[in-house]
Write an enzyme that holds these catalytic residues in place. Structure first.
Site, PDB file in Angstrom:
ATOM      1  CG  LEU A 132      -1.996  -1.010   1.398  1.00 17.01           C
ATOM      2  CD1 LEU A 132      -2.692  -0.829   2.749  1.00 17.01           C
ATOM      3  CD2 LEU A 132      -3.008  -0.922   0.271  1.00 17.01           C
ATOM      4  CG  ASP A 133       0.572   4.538  -2.820  1.00 16.77           C
ATOM      5  OD1 ASP A 133       1.362   3.694  -3.288  1.00 16.77           O
ATOM      6  OD2 ASP A 133      -0.151   5.262  -3.515  1.00 16.77           O
ATOM      7  CE  LYS A 134       5.886   8.191   5.102  1.00 17.04           C
ATOM      8  NZ  LYS A 134       7.104   9.036   5.013  1.00 17.04           N
TER       9      LYS A 134
END
Length: 317
Positions: A132-134
């Site tokens: 997942l993106d940060k």
């Protein structure tokens, strides 16, 4: 000289990947050099980089001098547990908070997986199943066995894993706009930052990307409108949801890369929505459905909206 015995956590792993994990901080060029030179032995015999290791194999690893900074970085992550949505002997489903990377790299010293390993030193195997993106929160899977990792990753690869995201966007999303089928091109900026842009289907650099969108709720705050969307992706491109929604003229609230920067600042100050300060990206991996890697039974995992996201929804309603 190290003589390492292959346990269940490394059973079935390629030799090169085993060494990259074992020799933390070692450049890949060094790993492949010591394999080619025959300095690495599997059961006293030379082996190639793609050799599959099996339970009980003995791997001889020569002494390797690693940079002190790399060695320090491998143990610098503070131990941290994350909210658990589901756990058994094969996998962990976490509720990842926004603002935490899933792993170290690209200027990030450590992420979820490094912190979890520090918190569970007794665990013989912990690996990310997906990313997942940060800035994105929500359901994140970690495998506790290599066999589970391979099976779960196959689910994502063959699209038998179904993820639904909650996204708050600027403006009223048209209910008739249910599919975004726009090619995406990943590139680096002059500063070396990773970005993605929408391109025409004829663009040689573009990769076809498909996003499904359903309107969950519409809001109005004076002259400003918002839409809460349920978003499903049929392809898993970098920043796909963020770029597709922005391309359609409805960027995600709080998106610092592709969003409306002036509106984001107003929300963060609390001047746009009275009583609510919102200073993160409103993209949350809410639901994940996929077969259990051992039983095959469907796992239905749900991460409720984080408090700050729910508060924004409540203030807009």
């Amino acid at each position: 000289m190290q003589r390492l015995s292959i346990d269940e956590g490394s059973d079935g792993q390629r030799l090169d990947n085993f060494l990259i994990k074992t020799l933390k901080g070692a450049p890949k060029t060094l790993v492949y050099r010591i394999i080619r030179s025959g300095e690495v032995r599997v059961n006293k015999a030379r082996a190639s980089a793609d050799t599959r290791l099996t339970l009980g194999d003995e791997v001889r690893v020569p002494p390797v001098r690693l940079a002190e900074s790399a060695q320090a970085g491998a143990s610098a992550a503070p131990a941290r547990e994350f909210p658990i949505l589901f756990e058994d002997d094969h996998l962990i489903a976490l509720n990842k908070p926004a603002g935490v990377a899933v792993h170290g790299g690209s200027g990030v010293s450590f992420g979820v997986i490094e912190q979890l390993r520090q918190a569970r030193p007794q665990a013989r195997f912990l690996e990310l199943v997906h990313r997942l993106d940060k800035e994105t929160s929500g359901v994140l899977l970690v495998a506790k066995k290599r066999s589970a990792l391979v099976t779960l990753q196959d689910c994502f690869r063959h699209r038998t894993a179904h993820k639904t995201y909650a996204a708050m966007v600027i403006g009223h999303w048209p209910a008739s706009r249910k599919v975004v089928d726009v090619a995406l091109h990943k590139f680096l900026t002059a500063e070396g930052e990773r970005r993605v842009k929408a391109v025409s289907g004829e663009d040689d650099d573009g990769r076809r990307s498909i996003t499904l969108v359903k309107v969950a709720q519409l809001f109005e705050r004076g002259a400003q409108a918002f839409s809460l969307l349920d978003v499903t992706i049929k392809t898993g491109r970098t920043h796909q949801i963020r770029v597709h929604l922005a391309h359609e003229g409805h960027p995600i609230v709080g998106d610092e890369k592709y969003g409306d920067f002036a509106l984001n600042k107003s929300l963060a100050r609390g001047s746009l929505v009275e009583g609510s300060k919102f200073d993160r990206m409103f993209l949350h991996a809410r639901d994940l459905r996929l077969p259990h890697p051992v039983t095959g039974e469907e796992l239905c995992l749900t991460a409720p909206l984080p408090p700050e996201c729910q508060a924004l929804v409540d203030h807009l309603a």
